[in-house]
Motif scaffolding. Structure first.
Motif, PDB file in Angstrom:
ATOM      1  N   ASP A 209       0.808  -1.215   0.000  1.00  0.00           N
ATOM      2  CA  ASP A 209       0.000   0.000   0.000  1.00  0.00           C
ATOM      3  C   ASP A 209       0.845   1.271   0.000  1.00  0.00           C
ATOM      4  OD1 ASP A 209       1.045  -0.182   2.515  1.00  0.00           O
ATOM      5  OD2 ASP A 209      -0.852   0.072   3.579  1.00  0.00           O
ATOM      6  N   THR A 210       2.108   1.153  -0.438  1.00  0.00           N
ATOM      7  CA  THR A 210       3.001   2.305  -0.465  1.00  0.00           C
ATOM      8  C   THR A 210       3.525   2.534  -1.876  1.00  0.00           C
ATOM      9  OG1 THR A 210       3.698   1.945   1.828  1.00  0.00           O
ATOM     10  CG2 THR A 210       5.133   3.301   0.456  1.00  0.00           C
ATOM     11  N   VAL A 211       3.460   3.778  -2.329  1.00  0.00           N
ATOM     12  CA  VAL A 211       4.064   4.189  -3.596  1.00  0.00           C
ATOM     13  C   VAL A 211       5.283   5.039  -3.277  1.00  0.00           C
ATOM     14  CG1 VAL A 211       3.779   5.719  -5.600  1.00  0.00           C
ATOM     15  CG2 VAL A 211       2.002   4.057  -5.027  1.00  0.00           C
ATOM     16  N   GLY A 212       6.391   4.740  -3.919  1.00  0.00           N
ATOM     17  CA  GLY A 212       7.615   5.514  -3.736  1.00  0.00           C
ATOM     18  C   GLY A 212       7.930   6.329  -4.969  1.00  0.00           C
ATOM     19  N   VAL A 213       8.380   7.549  -4.763  1.00  0.00           N
ATOM     20  CA  VAL A 213       8.779   8.440  -5.856  1.00  0.00           C
ATOM     21  C   VAL A 213      10.279   8.705  -5.706  1.00  0.00           C
ATOM     22  CG1 VAL A 213       8.402  10.648  -7.013  1.00  0.00           C
ATOM     23  CG2 VAL A 213       6.499   9.522  -5.814  1.00  0.00           C
ATOM     24  N   TYR A 214      11.047   8.333  -6.712  1.00  0.00           N
ATOM     25  CA  TYR A 214      12.497   8.462  -6.644  1.00  0.00           C
ATOM     26  C   TYR A 214      13.018   9.131  -7.914  1.00  0.00           C
ATOM     27  CZ  TYR A 214      11.995   5.082  -2.872  1.00  0.00           C
ATOM     28  OH  TYR A 214      11.611   4.447  -1.725  1.00  0.00           O
ATOM     29  N   GLY A 215      14.178   9.745  -7.799  1.00  0.00           N
ATOM     30  CA  GLY A 215      14.807  10.337  -8.978  1.00  0.00           C
ATOM     31  C   GLY A 215      13.925  11.345  -9.680  1.00  0.00           C
ATOM     32  N   PHE A 216      13.123  12.090  -8.916  1.00  0.00           N
ATOM     33  CA  PHE A 216      12.213  13.069  -9.502  1.00  0.00           C
ATOM     34  C   PHE A 216      13.021  14.300  -9.908  1.00  0.00           C
ATOM     35  CE2 PHE A 216       8.495  16.169  -8.645  1.00  0.00           C
ATOM     36  CZ  PHE A 216       8.139  16.134  -9.986  1.00  0.00           C
ATOM     37  N   VAL A 217      13.014  14.602 -11.178  1.00  0.00           N
ATOM     38  CA  VAL A 217      13.830  15.703 -11.676  1.00  0.00           C
ATOM     39  C   VAL A 217      13.068  16.493 -12.731  1.00  0.00           C
ATOM     40  CG1 VAL A 217      14.921  14.204 -13.413  1.00  0.00           C
ATOM     41  CG2 VAL A 217      16.058  16.314 -12.707  1.00  0.00           C
ATOM     42  N   VAL A 218      13.191  17.804 -12.658  1.00  0.00           N
ATOM     43  CA  VAL A 218      12.751  18.717 -13.705  1.00  0.00           C
ATOM     44  C   VAL A 218      13.996  19.456 -14.184  1.00  0.00           C
ATOM     45  CG1 VAL A 218      11.372  20.755 -14.256  1.00  0.00           C
ATOM     46  CG2 VAL A 218      10.434  18.984 -12.763  1.00  0.00           C
ATOM     47  N   HIS A 219      14.159  19.573 -15.484  1.00  0.00           N
ATOM     48  CA  HIS A 219      15.361  20.215 -16.016  1.00  0.00           C
ATOM     49  C   HIS A 219      15.539  21.590 -15.391  1.00  0.00           C
ATOM     50  CE1 HIS A 219      18.297  21.918 -18.777  1.00  0.00           C
ATOM     51  NE2 HIS A 219      18.524  20.693 -19.198  1.00  0.00           N
ATOM     52  N   PRO A 220      16.775  21.934 -14.977  1.00  0.00           N
ATOM     53  CA  PRO A 220      17.008  23.228 -14.323  1.00  0.00           C
ATOM     54  C   PRO A 220      16.464  24.423 -15.092  1.00  0.00           C
ATOM     55  CG  PRO A 220      18.956  21.850 -14.124  1.00  0.00           C
ATOM     56  CD  PRO A 220      17.990  21.096 -15.008  1.00  0.00           C
ATOM     57  N   GLU A 221      16.442  24.363 -16.419  1.00  0.00           N
ATOM     58  CA  GLU A 221      15.934  25.494 -17.205  1.00  0.00           C
ATOM     59  C   GLU A 221      14.431  25.681 -17.053  1.00  0.00           C
ATOM     60  OE1 GLU A 221      17.078  24.931 -21.234  1.00  0.00           O
ATOM     61  OE2 GLU A 221      19.246  25.243 -20.845  1.00  0.00           O
ATOM     62  N   HIS A 222      13.741  24.644 -16.542  1.00  0.00           N
ATOM     63  CA  HIS A 222      12.281  24.718 -16.420  1.00  0.00           C
ATOM     64  C   HIS A 222      11.819  24.703 -14.972  1.00  0.00           C
ATOM     65  CE1 HIS A 222      11.509  24.249 -20.745  1.00  0.00           C
ATOM     66  NE2 HIS A 222      12.539  23.403 -20.743  1.00  0.00           N
ATOM     67  N   GLN A 223      12.750  24.783 -14.039  1.00  0.00           N
ATOM     68  CA  GLN A 223      12.367  24.814 -12.634  1.00  0.00           C
ATOM     69  C   GLN A 223      11.829  26.182 -12.257  1.00  0.00           C
ATOM     70  OE1 GLN A 223      15.754  23.482 -10.343  1.00  0.00           O
ATOM     71  NE2 GLN A 223      15.758  21.447 -11.282  1.00  0.00           N
ATOM     72  N   GLY A 224      11.027  26.192 -11.177  1.00  0.00           N
ATOM     73  CA  GLY A 224      10.446  27.441 -10.715  1.00  0.00           C
ATOM     74  C   GLY A 224       9.203  27.873 -11.470  1.00  0.00           C
ATOM     75  N   ARG A 225       8.649  26.991 -12.311  1.00  0.00           N
ATOM     76  CA  ARG A 225       7.463  27.321 -13.102  1.00  0.00           C
ATOM     77  C   ARG A 225       6.230  26.519 -12.664  1.00  0.00           C
ATOM     78  NH1 ARG A 225       9.964  27.400 -19.288  1.00  0.00           N
ATOM     79  NH2 ARG A 225      11.787  28.725 -18.829  1.00  0.00           N
ATOM     80  N   GLY A 226       6.342  25.782 -11.578  1.00  0.00           N
ATOM     81  CA  GLY A 226       5.215  25.001 -11.087  1.00  0.00           C
ATOM     82  C   GLY A 226       5.087  23.631 -11.693  1.00  0.00           C
ATOM     83  N   ILE A 227       6.051  23.224 -12.540  1.00  0.00           N
ATOM     84  CA  ILE A 227       5.963  21.914 -13.185  1.00  0.00           C
ATOM     85  C   ILE A 227       6.084  20.797 -12.148  1.00  0.00           C
ATOM     86  CG2 ILE A 227       7.043  20.346 -14.837  1.00  0.00           C
ATOM     87  CD1 ILE A 227       7.925  22.819 -16.425  1.00  0.00           C
TER      88      ILE A 227
END
Length: 280
Positions: A209-227
């Motif tokens: 009953d557990t979901v794990g989220v790993y290696g979550f990455v947004v490209h640095p050029e697109h960070q800070g936009r709410g993605i």
């Protein structure tokens, strides 16, 4: 008695689960045992070390190669059996196995409290490499704006190069052997697209009953936009819809931006885990 196990049968898994329960009852927090990996061992080599007293399990240490050639080692000793040298015996048996397999960096993962794990690492010449918060979401995530330009889908073979470039840009790391990266654990890799261009990725594991989220990455050029907020909100909502009681993730203690994102969505820290680099 020390057992070097190529695989774990149901009786061994039950004994590990019972030992984990006893340790958490005594110490609180959580243990990074990676149950999805333990249940999926292939049996090709020794990856788990167990210390038995008759049919009662008193100690356990697992070897995990998530980012070869780095090995992570994580385990536990029964509260009533501590200060008997069991942890040192397990570690002394595990390190030569890591060396024989060509691992060039061995990280002992220890809860910050209690301090027994830290003391073990220091006795064996360990040096603190980094620390992470383990966080969990046990209810519905906080609301997040949904951007129609963003889509989330399973990764295809054609995405591997783009995903590895993302990891290099976001983490400074990419797997040396992508084909074997997740061979030890059932895992789904998700790709995040913005207007059809790959801008993010995440690894999703499911264990009971557990979901794990790993290696979550947004490209640095697109960070800070709410993605990141939008995508993680979608992942959490889908996990809850699929029956997950909790969503788990980890974040470096010095990554204030990511920690702020996760806590704003409703994640709460359950443990701080220290990673000690051990001499080979």
């Amino acid at each position: 008695m020390l057992e070097l196990a190529h695989s774990l049968n149901d009786a061994a898994l039950d004994a590990i689960a019972d030992l984990e329960r006893r340790v958490i009852e005594a110490d609180g927090g959580r243990l990074k045992l990676e149950w999805g990996v333990l249940r999926s061992r292939k049996g090709h080599q020794i990856e788990d070390l167990l210390w038995w007293d008759g049919d009662r399990l008193l100690g356990f240490l697992g070897i995990y190669a998530f980012q070869a050639p780095t090995a992570e080692l994580a385990g536990m000793v029964a509260p009533e059996a501590r200060r008997r040298g069991i942890a040192s015996e397990l570690l002394a048996a595990a390190l030569p196995l890591c060396k024989d397999r060509g691992y060039t960096k061995n990280l002992l993962v220890t809860p910050r409290t209690p301090t027994a794990g830290r003391d073990l690492a220091l006795r064996h010449g360990g040096v603190l490499d980094h620390s992470e918060y383990a966080l969990q979401l046990t209810g519905e995530p906080a609301d997040a704006p949904r951007d129609p330009r963003i889509s989330v889908r399973p990764m295809s073979a054609d995405d591997k190069s783009a995903v590895n470039s993302l990891r290099l840009a976001g983490f400074g790391w990419q797997p040396p052997d992508p084909e074997r990266e997740t061979a030890n654990e059932p895992v789904d890799t998700l790709v995040v697209e913005l207007d059809g261009a790959v801008v993010g990725s995440a690894l999703i594991t499911r264990d009971d009953d557990t979901v794990g989220v790993y290696g979550f990455v947004v490209h640095p050029e697109h960070q800070g936009r709410g993605i990141g907020r939008d995508v993680l909100h979608r992942i959490c909502r889908q996990a809850r819809a699929d029956g997950a009681a909790r969503v788990h993730l980890e974040v470096s203690v010095d990554n204030d931006r990511a920690l702020g994102l996760y806590t704003s969505l409703g994640f709460s820290p359950v443990a701080t885990e220290d990673y000690y680099a051990l001499p080979g």
